[in-house]
Motif scaffolding. Structure first.
Motif, PDB file in Angstrom:
ATOM      1  N   GLN A   1      -4.652  -1.079  -2.740  1.00  0.00           N
ATOM      2  CA  GLN A   1      -6.007  -0.133  -1.850  1.00  0.00           C
ATOM      3  C   GLN A   1      -7.019  -0.020  -2.564  1.00  0.00           C
ATOM      4  O   GLN A   1      -8.297  -0.428  -1.409  1.00  0.00           O
TER       5      GLN A   1
ATOM      6  N   LEU B   1       0.650  -1.054   0.527  1.00  0.00           N
ATOM      7  CA  LEU B   1       0.093  -0.287   0.041  1.00  0.00           C
ATOM      8  C   LEU B   1       0.874   1.180  -0.060  1.00  0.00           C
ATOM      9  O   LEU B   1       0.690   2.466  -0.601  1.00  0.00           O
ATOM     10  N   ASP B   2       1.708   1.030   0.794  1.00  0.00           N
ATOM     11  CA  ASP B   2       2.959   2.261   0.296  1.00  0.00           C
ATOM     12  C   ASP B   2       3.527   2.546  -1.064  1.00  0.00           C
ATOM     13  O   ASP B   2       3.869   3.744  -0.862  1.00  0.00           O
ATOM     14  N   GLN B   3       3.484   2.127  -1.404  1.00  0.00           N
ATOM     15  CA  GLN B   3       3.736   2.053  -2.732  1.00  0.00           C
ATOM     16  C   GLN B   3       3.274   2.601  -4.099  1.00  0.00           C
ATOM     17  O   GLN B   3       2.062   2.201  -4.784  1.00  0.00           O
ATOM     18  N   ASP B   4       2.187   3.513  -3.105  1.00  0.00           N
ATOM     19  CA  ASP B   4       1.102   4.748  -4.086  1.00  0.00           C
ATOM     20  C   ASP B   4       1.092   4.501  -5.876  1.00  0.00           C
ATOM     21  O   ASP B   4       0.031   4.307  -6.091  1.00  0.00           O
ATOM     22  N   ASN B   5       1.599   4.919  -6.123  1.00  0.00           N
ATOM     23  CA  ASN B   5       2.056   5.081  -7.700  1.00  0.00           C
ATOM     24  C   ASN B   5       2.835   3.988  -8.459  1.00  0.00           C
ATOM     25  O   ASN B   5       3.335   3.928  -9.496  1.00  0.00           O
TER      26      ASN B   5
ATOM     27  N   LYS C   1      -4.761   8.552  -7.383  1.00  0.00           N
ATOM     28  CA  LYS C   1      -3.618   8.058  -7.840  1.00  0.00           C
ATOM     29  C   LYS C   1      -2.809   7.601  -8.965  1.00  0.00           C
ATOM     30  O   LYS C   1      -4.194   7.479  -9.783  1.00  0.00           O
TER      31      LYS C   1
ATOM     32  N   GLY D   1      -0.091  -1.491  -6.007  1.00  0.00           N
ATOM     33  CA  GLY D   1      -0.443  -0.624  -4.301  1.00  0.00           C
ATOM     34  C   GLY D   1      -1.980  -0.360  -5.206  1.00  0.00           C
ATOM     35  O   GLY D   1      -2.671   0.302  -3.973  1.00  0.00           O
ATOM     36  N   ILE D   2      -1.791   0.308  -6.199  1.00  0.00           N
ATOM     37  CA  ILE D   2      -3.448   0.779  -6.658  1.00  0.00           C
ATOM     38  C   ILE D   2      -3.992  -0.572  -6.638  1.00  0.00           C
ATOM     39  O   ILE D   2      -5.157  -0.045  -6.006  1.00  0.00           O
TER      40      ILE D   2
END
Length: 405
Positions: free
Chosen positions: A98, A86-90, A182, A94-95
């Motif tokens: 989430q 989840l911390d790997q936003d982009n 995102k 991560g998407i």
């Protein structure tokens, strides 16, 4: 046509007798060689069983130590991996993560999400944190965050293009990212299970984990190289739900995804063990002290990386085997069986050596007799040695002469 003379018949008779004896000795040689081959196959099977039991016991003890030292559980370890993704936003991982975790109801209605099985990092577990760091570093973040789709239709749904081949940022995973605020940055890796070339060998159907049957490396003497633990693909633990995940052709995650990622990657205790086993390593190797040998033959030197996303550690106490005493007893029995087989092999090798010596001696005698029959016959007819056919033995039933002088 004149019949062969008596001396000629004697030579033929003796040579035939010697040839028959030579053939019987050759059969004995073949018999002992077959016995030795059979015993070697037995020895290999016993050693394989000893290695497997040793690995299971080692994993058990390391898992117990991890539970005692970290006071954690498999569920907590898996949640840490999810939080790291989840911390790997982009990123695509991560998407998608989430959406699955924070927008589960919305995600469950999206056709695109139904084909995504998960991420490489969440589809397998390992037995200790050290092995988790090691295999994670070997694969790298791109592979650890790779999406895993069941079918190629799922892969096609992740990204759409316009007529000029430009990515449509409003659809696929790009559109999903925008829906949660995102924006996907850069490339991402996707594995399609039905498109992966599966392992072509056999799977151990008696093993609850359905590990692959791989040929372990062997030294010239038949022993495994020092420090060899196992193949990485068989050190991945699959949850029951993931074990039941099969492709249309009936192949599981281990035969497809993890075999593609690790192939025959070998795991050793130390870098020194890798160095000594180099001639036996074809698809790379890693060691628990941080050594990495890539399949292309290159070594990774320097300090190990501590990557953010790692395989969860399977250290739940309830999942540990309860029959440790039975396994330890099996190890004793297998070691006793190994000693017995080695004794049988030594006895067969001694017998083989004796028969081979007799065979070579008989072969030389036959060659000498065929080359110099008269000389050999004189020697064989000495008072201490009786030939099967001598002038006085009358082997052909010739009637003696009764001439009166």
């Amino acid at each position: 046509m004149a019949a062969p003379s008596l001396p000629s018949q004697i030579v033929q008779f003796n040579s035939k007798a010697m040839e028959d004896k030579l053939k019987r000795l050759a059969l004995k040689v073949s018999h002992h060689e077959d016995n030795i081959r059979f015993l070697k196959s037995q020895l290999n099977a016993v050693e394989e069983a000893c290695i497997d039991l040793g690995i299971k016991l080692g994993n058990y003890h390391s898992s117990v130590a991890a539970v005692v030292n970290n006071d954690t559980s498999a569920q907590e370890a898996e949640q840490r991996t999810i939080r790291s993704i989840l911390d790997q936003d982009n990123t695509a991982a991560g998407i998608i993560c989430q959406l699955k975790v924070r927008h589960h109801e919305l995600a469950s209605k999206m056709p695109l999400m139904k084909d995504i099985l998960g991420f490489v990092a969440t589809l397998g577990k390992v037995d200790n944190d050290n092995l988790s760091r090691l295999l994670t570093e070997y694969l790298g973040m791109d592979n650890m965050l790779a999406l895993v789709c069941k079918t190629y239709d799922g892969v096609k749904g992740l990204e759409k293009y316009d007529k000029d081949g430009i990515i449509d940022k409003t659809s696929g995973v790009h559109g999903l990212g925008r829906s949660v605020g995102k924006f996907l940055d850069g490339r991402f890796t996707v594995f399609c299970l039905e498109n992966l070339r599966p392992f072509s060998g056999d799977v151990n159907i008696d093993d609850p984990q359905r590990r692959l049957i791989l040929h372990r490396p062997r030294l010239p003497g038949g022993q495994p190289p020092p420090g060899f633990l196992d193949f990485a693909v068989n050190m991945i633990h699959l949850d029951r739900a993931h074990l039941s995940c099969l492709t249309a052709s009936g192949h599981g995650l281990r035969e497809t995804l993890f075999y593609t990622l690790f192939s025959h990657l070998q795991v050793y205790k130390t870098r020194a063990d890798i160095q000594s086993a180099l001639p036996l390593i074809k698809d790379g190797a890693v060691s628990l002290d941080g050594g990495i040998l890539r399949p292309n033959g290159s070594f990774c030197l320097g300090d190990s990386q501590n990557l953010e996303v790692k395989f969860p550690v399977n250290i739940e106490v309830s999942s540990l085997p309860e029959n440790i005493a039975e396994m330890e007893e099996q190890v004793k029995l297998k070691n006793w069986e190994k000693e017995r087989v080695l004794e049988d092999m030594k006895r067969e090798e001694d017998l083989l050596k004796q028969v081979k010596e007799l065979y070579m001696k008989q072969k030389q005698e036959l060659m000498d007799y065929l080359t110099h029959p008269a000389v050999t016959q004189t020697w064989r007819d000495s008072p201490t040695t009786h030939s099967p056919a001598t002038p006085g033995s009358n082997p052909f039933g010739a009637k003696p002469s009764h001439k009166r002088w």
